[in-house]
Design a protein around this motif. Sequence first.
Motif, short mmCIF file in Angstrom:
data_model
loop_
_atom_site.label_atom_id
_atom_site.label_comp_id
_atom_site.label_asym_id
_atom_site.label_seq_id
_atom_site.Cartn_x
_atom_site.Cartn_y
_atom_site.Cartn_z
N VAL A 139 0.83 -1.20 0.00
CA VAL A 139 0.00 0.00 0.00
C VAL A 139 0.86 1.25 0.00
CG1 VAL A 139 -1.79 1.26 1.26
CG2 VAL A 139 -1.82 -1.25 1.21
N LYS A 140 1.96 1.23 0.72
CA LYS A 140 2.85 2.38 0.78
C LYS A 140 3.48 2.65 -0.59
CE LYS A 140 4.03 1.96 5.67
NZ LYS A 140 5.15 1.80 6.67
N ALA A 141 3.81 1.60 -1.29
CA ALA A 141 4.40 1.76 -2.62
C ALA A 141 3.39 2.38 -3.60
CB ALA A 141 4.89 0.41 -3.16
N LYS A 142 2.14 1.93 -3.50
CA LYS A 142 1.08 2.50 -4.39
C LYS A 142 0.83 3.97 -4.06
CE LYS A 142 -1.37 -1.85 -5.15
NZ LYS A 142 -2.68 -2.56 -4.97
N ALA A 143 0.84 4.28 -2.77
CA ALA A 143 0.62 5.68 -2.37
C ALA A 143 1.75 6.56 -2.82
CB ALA A 143 0.44 5.75 -0.87
N ALA A 144 2.98 6.05 -2.75
CA ALA A 144 4.14 6.83 -3.18
C ALA A 144 4.11 7.02 -4.70
CB ALA A 144 5.42 6.12 -2.73
N ALA A 145 3.64 6.00 -5.43
CA ALA A 145 3.58 6.10 -6.89
C ALA A 145 2.52 7.11 -7.32
CB ALA A 145 3.29 4.74 -7.48
N GLU A 146 1.39 7.16 -6.60
CA GLU A 146 0.34 8.10 -6.92
C GLU A 146 0.78 9.55 -6.67
OE1 GLU A 146 -3.05 6.95 -4.72
OE2 GLU A 146 -3.45 5.14 -5.95
N LYS A 147 1.51 9.75 -5.60
CA LYS A 147 2.01 11.08 -5.31
C LYS A 147 3.02 11.55 -6.33
CE LYS A 147 1.33 10.94 -0.31
NZ LYS A 147 1.98 11.00 1.03
N ALA A 148 3.81 10.62 -6.84
CA ALA A 148 4.82 10.99 -7.83
C ALA A 148 4.13 11.32 -9.14
CB ALA A 148 5.81 9.85 -8.02
#
Length: 225
Positions: A216-225
């Motif tokens: 989930v953290k990886a998906k959230a970081a990708a969305e922010k980028a």
Amino acid sequence: MHGVWGLGLGRGKPWLPSRIAHKPKPLRQLTESFTPPKHYNDHPPFRRRQYRFLGTPPTSHKSPNITMSNVVVNVSSDLLWAITRNNSSYIVKRGVGNERVTFSKEPLNLTNKHSRKHSGLVNEKAVGVQANENGGVTLITKKSHEKYGSKPASLYDTTAFSKNKSQRKTYAAIVNRVAKKHYRPDLRQEAVARASAIKRSQRPVKATPASKPRGVKAKAAAEKA
């Protein structure tokens, strides 16, 4: 006057028997009131005759040069341990009460425990492992006290292992020197363990990589980028 001074004893000398005029002192009084010079052996024989009553044999002009370097004193290891068990500058005490532990700072103590077995000061055969300045380890062992007991500079045998030498070869050489030649087989494990700890501490410390986000953290970081 004539009867006293005219007996042929010389002018100005009283008429007294030699045993009365020159009565010798007792030997005990002479030894207490007179001591020979410091450089007694440097005096020629005819000068040393007056010191014979002190008990010093004037047979030879030069006495042998006896120093502590050529006199070997054999002292039991048990006696040395009884003396240094509670009185030694190498002792380090830590803790209070029942949790108090006694360590030792001896250079030839593999475990740094203050015990009869591991003491490098007391035992005639001792083993030490120290770190080199440029990496690697150095194995230190004691030589025979009968041959080198009066030569402190030659009493220890050192074997250096460079940092480029493989660990297996280093440990095998230490085992061969300590155990396989019947020197101190009871210290084989301690010697290898100390060498391994020193080699491990000499490895360069790698920087810890930053942890990558997953899930989930990886998906959230990708969305922010």
